[in-house]
Design a protein around this motif. Structure first.
Motif, PDB file in Angstrom:
ATOM      1  N   GLU A   1      32.633  64.364  29.407  1.00 15.06           N
ATOM      2  CA  GLU A   1      31.964  65.524  29.984  1.00 15.06           C
ATOM      3  C   GLU A   1      30.476  65.370  29.688  1.00 15.06           C
ATOM      4  O   GLU A   1      30.065  65.362  28.536  1.00 15.06           O
ATOM      5  CB  GLU A   1      32.480  66.826  29.380  1.00 15.06           C
ATOM      6  N   VAL A   2      29.678  65.224  30.733  1.00 15.94           N
ATOM      7  CA  VAL A   2      28.234  65.030  30.577  1.00 15.94           C
ATOM      8  C   VAL A   2      27.520  66.271  31.062  1.00 15.94           C
ATOM      9  O   VAL A   2      27.733  66.719  32.194  1.00 15.94           O
ATOM     10  CB  VAL A   2      27.754  63.787  31.355  1.00 15.94           C
ATOM     11  N   THR A   3      26.699  66.833  30.215  1.00 16.31           N
ATOM     12  CA  THR A   3      25.924  68.015  30.563  1.00 16.31           C
ATOM     13  C   THR A   3      24.454  67.751  30.268  1.00 16.31           C
ATOM     14  O   THR A   3      24.131  67.026  29.320  1.00 16.31           O
ATOM     15  CB  THR A   3      26.439  69.253  29.787  1.00 16.31           C
ATOM     16  N   THR A   4      23.573  68.305  31.064  1.00 16.06           N
ATOM     17  CA  THR A   4      22.152  67.974  30.972  1.00 16.06           C
ATOM     18  C   THR A   4      21.333  69.198  30.601  1.00 16.06           C
ATOM     19  O   THR A   4      21.515  70.281  31.162  1.00 16.06           O
ATOM     20  CB  THR A   4      21.646  67.400  32.312  1.00 16.06           C
ATOM     21  N   GLY A   5      20.421  68.995  29.649  1.00 16.32           N
ATOM     22  CA  GLY A   5      19.540  70.077  29.198  1.00 16.32           C
ATOM     23  C   GLY A   5      18.193  70.040  29.885  1.00 16.32           C
ATOM     24  O   GLY A   5      17.944  69.260  30.805  1.00 16.32           O
ATOM     25  N   GLY A   6      17.275  70.861  29.411  1.00 15.13           N
ATOM     26  CA  GLY A   6      15.991  71.045  30.072  1.00 15.13           C
ATOM     27  C   GLY A   6      14.887  70.131  29.569  1.00 15.13           C
ATOM     28  O   GLY A   6      15.128  69.154  28.850  1.00 15.13           O
ATOM     29  N   ASP A   7      13.673  70.487  29.939  1.00 16.41           N
ATOM     30  CA  ASP A   7      12.499  69.689  29.582  1.00 16.41           C
ATOM     31  C   ASP A   7      12.232  69.745  28.088  1.00 16.41           C
ATOM     32  O   ASP A   7      12.477  70.761  27.420  1.00 16.41           O
ATOM     33  CB  ASP A   7      11.264  70.211  30.323  1.00 16.41           C
TER      34      ASP A   7
END
Length: 392
Positions: free
Chosen positions: A73-79
């Motif tokens: 499960e790959v989840t992406t965060g912000g800057d």
């Protein structure tokens, strides 16, 4: 130097994979992590070349996963870093803190692209990522690309451990104008004995699982009070863990690291010294672009990164090497998720591409074949998938 009873010394060539498979367990003193067939990976792409190289790592992961059957499960965060600071005034925004906390609470790990400004220092302090490991190992390096003697990398297997949450980088500074109108700057920092003991005890446990040699870096007469504390703590943890402990001044350490690296096993250093030594040791691997690391909390939560910067001048040029970020992913799979087969397949894929004569620009050599970011990613993806298939 202090010497205490310890396990029989193993040469680098005698150190099996089992000696390298439970770094988090050694650091934390907790039981080894079980295999995660559904690992949660939180991705912070970062800035500069960060989005390119993190995409490359995920492409390799997808190909290997298709062979071995893991379902990430790959989840992406912000800057983060300078980009976040420009838009919100903070290199470590609250939404990124919340993102990381959620990933850790769900037993995941963070794959971190490069982030500038105070990002990495603030992240380490925020989550008590007190222990950083930079592996300097022959199978993750390219000897013929090194500016040093090629035989220095042969059989090499050492770990540089860096204390992350104290010292110079975590101090406070200010500036004043004196009565003569001259600018004076000041910077103050502290080391708590409990924090030094925690760090060195973890480093000694790590050394005890390997060749039993702990080298602790200080500057005995340059910073005598801090060095005395580190020496006292080092001697105590060496006795507790049953390892040989050597105290080495930072200047001599830098020289010996590149002249006789095989003499070392686990090198434990204060924050700034560890930072410099890890970058210096990248010359043994062939390039800073190949170096990578993991940062760990007392509970074993991990943030994995390259040891190079954002390289803004290479962003979107197809000239950035994805190797360091790909190898940081392999480190994550092995140590945070117990996925030894997948990690080995990725490392073998990188090695195969190098054996086939492919090089990125910063390690290009006469007779080699040049690959840009995309091409190198494609080559490693295919080679890693093939390695995974052979292991089935």
């Amino acid at each position: 130097m202090s010497s205490v009873p310890r396990p029989p010394r193993l040469l680098p060539s005698q150190v099996s994979a089992s000696h390298c498979s439970n770094w988090i367990s050694a650091v934390t003193g907790l039981s080894p992590r079980r295999r995660f067939d559904t690992p949660l990976i939180g991705v912070l792409p970062g800035e500069g070349i960060g989005p390119q190289v993190t995409r490359a790592a995920l492409q390799v992961l997808e190909a290997v996963s298709a062979v071995t059957g893991i379902r990430s499960e790959v989840t992406t965060g912000g800057d983060i870093g300078c980009d976040a600071e420009k838009t919100g005034g903070n290199p470590l925004p609250e939404d990124v803190v919340a993102f990381c906390r959620d990933v850790f609470e769900r037993s995941g790990a963070i794959l971190n692209g490069p982030g500038g400004s105070r990002y990495v220092y603030d992240l380490r302090r925020q989550f008590d990522l007190f222990f950083k490991i930079s592996p300097i190992q022959a199978h993750c390096g390219l000897a013929d690309a090194s500016p040093l003697k090629t035989d220095l990398l042969q059989g090499l297997d050492l770990l540089i451990a860096r204390e992350n949450i104290s010292g110079l980088y975590q101090g406070l500074g200010d500036s004043i104008i004196d009565s003569d109108g001259a600018l004076i700057t000041r910077h103050a920092f502290t080391y708590r004995e409990s924090e030094v003991m925690r760090f060195l005890n973890a480093a000694a446990r790590l050394a005890a699982t390997r060749r039993g040699i702990l080298t602790v870096v200080f500057k005995q007469h340059g910073v005598p009070t801090i060095s005395a504390m580190w020496q006292k703590c080092a001697q105590e943890v060496a006795r507790i863990q049953g390892v040989l402990c050597k105290m080495v001044d930072i200047d001599l350490m830098a020289y010996q690291l590149i002249s006789q690296p095989s003499e070392f096993d686990v090198i434990a250093a204060p924050n700034m010294f560890g930072d410099v030594l890890a970058d210096l040791a990248a010359a043994l691997l062939g390039s800073r672009a190949m170096s990578f690391s993991g940062n760990f909390t007392p509970l074993g939560h991990g943030v994995y990164q390259t040891n190079h910067g954002a390289a803004y001048d290479l962003a979107d040029t197809d000239d950035a090497s994805p190797v360091g970020q790909i190898l940081s992913l392999a480190m994550m799979l092995r140590h945070s998720f117990g996925l030894e087969a997948e990690a080995s397949a990725i490392e073998q894929g990188v090695q195969q591409v190098w054996r086939d004569g492919w090089r990125t620009r910063e390690v290009m050599a006469e007779g080699a074949k040049l690959a840009g970011t995309r091409k190198m990613t494609e080559l490693i993806t295919e080679a890693a998938a093939n390695a995974a298939e052979r292991a089935q």
